[in-house]
Design an enzyme around this catalytic site. Structure first.
Site, mmCIF file in Angstrom:
data_model
loop_
_atom_site.group_PDB
_atom_site.id
_atom_site.type_symbol
_atom_site.label_atom_id
_atom_site.label_comp_id
_atom_site.label_asym_id
_atom_site.label_seq_id
_atom_site.Cartn_x
_atom_site.Cartn_y
_atom_site.Cartn_z
ATOM 1 N N TRP A 136 0.796 -1.224 0.000
ATOM 2 C CA TRP A 136 0.000 0.000 0.000
ATOM 3 C C TRP A 136 0.828 1.275 0.000
ATOM 4 C CZ3 TRP A 136 1.946 2.368 4.127
ATOM 5 C CH2 TRP A 136 2.420 1.589 5.177
ATOM 6 N N LYS A 160 -2.694 -8.599 -7.196
ATOM 7 C CA LYS A 160 -3.294 -8.739 -5.871
ATOM 8 C C LYS A 160 -2.713 -7.597 -5.045
ATOM 9 C CE LYS A 160 -4.204 -9.798 -1.579
ATOM 10 N NZ LYS A 160 -4.204 -8.623 -0.687
ATOM 11 N N HIS A 161 -3.486 -6.516 -4.931
ATOM 12 C CA HIS A 161 -2.987 -5.334 -4.229
ATOM 13 C C HIS A 161 -3.303 -5.456 -2.736
ATOM 14 C CE1 HIS A 161 -1.069 -1.584 -4.193
ATOM 15 N NE2 HIS A 161 -1.567 -1.071 -5.305
ATOM 16 N N SER A 213 6.428 -7.337 3.098
ATOM 17 C CA SER A 213 7.131 -7.727 4.308
ATOM 18 C C SER A 213 7.922 -9.013 4.110
ATOM 19 C CB SER A 213 6.134 -7.937 5.447
ATOM 20 O OG SER A 213 5.329 -9.080 5.195
ATOM 21 N N GLU A 234 11.026 -7.910 -3.370
ATOM 22 C CA GLU A 234 11.583 -6.689 -2.791
ATOM 23 C C GLU A 234 10.930 -6.549 -1.430
ATOM 24 O OE1 GLU A 234 11.598 -3.386 -1.142
ATOM 25 O OE2 GLU A 234 10.508 -2.540 -2.846
ATOM 26 N N CYS A 268 10.418 1.473 1.935
ATOM 27 C CA CYS A 268 11.477 0.482 2.137
ATOM 28 C C CYS A 268 12.852 1.101 1.954
ATOM 29 C CB CYS A 268 11.288 -0.685 1.160
ATOM 30 S SG CYS A 268 9.785 -1.633 1.437
ATOM 31 N N GLU A 365 12.788 -3.131 11.164
ATOM 32 C CA GLU A 365 12.549 -1.984 10.300
ATOM 33 C C GLU A 365 11.573 -1.023 10.966
ATOM 34 O OE1 GLU A 365 11.268 -1.035 5.674
ATOM 35 O OE2 GLU A 365 10.700 -2.946 6.581
#
Length: 461
Positions: A136, A160-161, A213, A234, A268, A365
């Site tokens: 997102w 697939k968002h 993730s 990624e 990221c 993170e």
């Protein structure tokens, strides 16, 4: 997570969607397979014309889709419009360069004659339907940087968002449809994360790309490995931002603020760990903290807002836990660090110093506007701190010493080293990481070839 638009500035649920049922999903998989059979035979010129048209439409829609993105995930609306413009630029770049990037390659005939060949050719052919599992945080850009090269290579896409950006996901399907792409070239699948495994196991789906993730990457990679399907991942990042004594401190501190809080800190490739040589630590820290304190936090729809809310309540809670854990462990919070009163999932720009290896904030993170500050006695220690991470997406180094630059480029464990500047993605440059930041590359010629069948064509004498 329900498939819904929930405004992170006030927590209001705006629109909820029902997931596709099995019958509709099957229809779309059939359509993707059928469309690929014909779309794969189109010329680069035909594909480029369609992609150029999509870029033109996106430019026209920039203000409207910018507001949609801001409503769904909270980025400042100026940044949302800039994201749309960047996507249009990437579409045009691939429309202009894809044919050359995928041109046939012919070895020197003298190199293959001992195999009995008169000549040999390496040809790039599309694979078929590719599943894209996208996040997102950059709801247009993450998708377009996959879709533009994939479509130009002759593949078709299944998106697939993330479940909290359904309006942006549906917009993307509509955009490519309005541009004239055949109906099955790019489809949005409104399904929950539980459906991904079955989709990836379907023999009609030939490969997958995921940005997200580490746990999500593990799940997709595991299934794809079992099914012997290509993936590009990624995943997370905890990028170092290293400042050496020869750096322009005013400029470094200014860029450091932007590098940490871009997209409300939810990137990221945002710089997250600021590693500063002891000789300039105090001077940099003073400038950096002042810059973080001065940021305008507020309604992301306002033009002068620099930091908006986090995308979800859970995201804010996770970030808050990291800061609180560091504080309990003895870290100093130089600014921010306290949840504000009022509606929305806001968290202030925060700088945490005196971080140790035992703290969660050192290992995990920080997906929000929280920076950690480290002191390094010399270049060797700076490299050690920078590499003391499970992630390796990108890195930033600030120095005017070319010997130091060479050392950092040689020794930093990352997919990119940005010297005297902020990490950014660009269609002409490969993007991706090492270690738990994933594998494979997006963008550039490397990215467009990831989902191609690299075919050797041998001609006998």
């Amino acid at each position: 997570m329900p498939i819904a638009t929930v405004n992170p500035a006030n927590g209001e649920t705006i629109k909820t969607y029902e997931p596709m049922d099995e019958e509709e999903l099957e229809r779309r998989l059939q359509l993707a397979e059928a469309t690929f059979r014909t779309y794969r035979t189109t010329s680069f010129a035909e594909r480029a014309a369609l992609l150029e048209r999509a870029a033109d439409l996106l430019d026209e829609d920039q203000a409207d889709i910018g507001r949609v993105m801001t409503t769904e995930m909270g980025k400042p609306v100026k940044q949302a419009r800039a994201e749309a413009a960047k996507c249009a630029k990437a579409m045009r770049w691939y429309a202009a360069h894809a044919e050359a990037l995928l041109a046939d390659e012919e070895p020197d005939p003298s190199d293959v004659t001992d195999s009995g060949a008169s000549r040999a050719v390496v040809r790039y052919r599309p694979l078929g339907p590719v599943l894209a599992v996208m996040p997102w945080n950059f709801p247009l850009w993450q998708v377009v940087r996959f879709a533009a090269p994939a479509l130009m290579a002759g593949n078709v896409g299944l998106l697939k968002h993330a479940s909290n950006v359904p309006q942006t996901a549906l917009y993307l399907e509509d955009l490519f449809h309005r541009a004239g792409f055949p109906a099955g070239c790019f489809q949005t699948l409104l399904v929950g994360s539980g459906a991904i495994d079955d989709i990836l196991r379907d023999e009609r789906v030939k490969a997958a790309t995921l940005t997200g993730s580490e746990p999500a990457g593990r799940a997709v990679a595991s299934t794809a490995g079992e099914m012997i399907k290509k993936t590009v991942l990624e995943l997370g990042g905890s990028d170092p931002f290293i400042v050496m004594p020869s750096a322009d401190l005013d400029r470094a501190a200014q860029v450091a603020v932007t590098a940490r809080v871009q997209n409300n800190g939810q990137s990221c490739i945002a710089a997250k760990r600021f590693i500063v040589h002891a000789d300039v630590y105090d001077a940099f820290a003073e400038r950096f903290v002042a810059g973080m304190r001065a940021l305008a936090v507020g309604d992301p729809m306002e033009e002068d807002t620099e930091v908006g809310p986090l995308a979800s309540e859970r995201g804010r809670n996770d970030l808050e836990e990291l800061v609180d854990d560091a504080r309990r462990g003895g870290a100093r919070v130089l600014c921010g660090g306290e949840r504000p009163e009022g509606p929305g999932w806001y968290y202030p720009p925060t700088v945490v110093a005196d971080v140790t290896r035992e703290m969660r904030i050192h290992r995990e993170e920080t997906f929000g506007p929280v920076a950690t500050l480290y002191r390094a006695d010399d270049l060797d220690e700076a490299v050690l701190i920078a590499n003391d991470s499970l992630f390796g997406l990108s890195s930033n180094v600030w120095t005017r010493d070319e010997a130091e630059v060479d050392r950092f480029v040689r020794d930093l464990e990352a997919g990119g080293v940005f010297v005297n500047g902020m990490t950014a993605s660009h269609p002409a440059l490969p993007f991706g990481g090492v270690k738990r930041s994933g594998y494979g590359r997006e963008l550039s010629g490397h990215g467009i070839r990831e989902f191609c069948n690299i075919t050797t064509v041998w001609h006998g004498a």
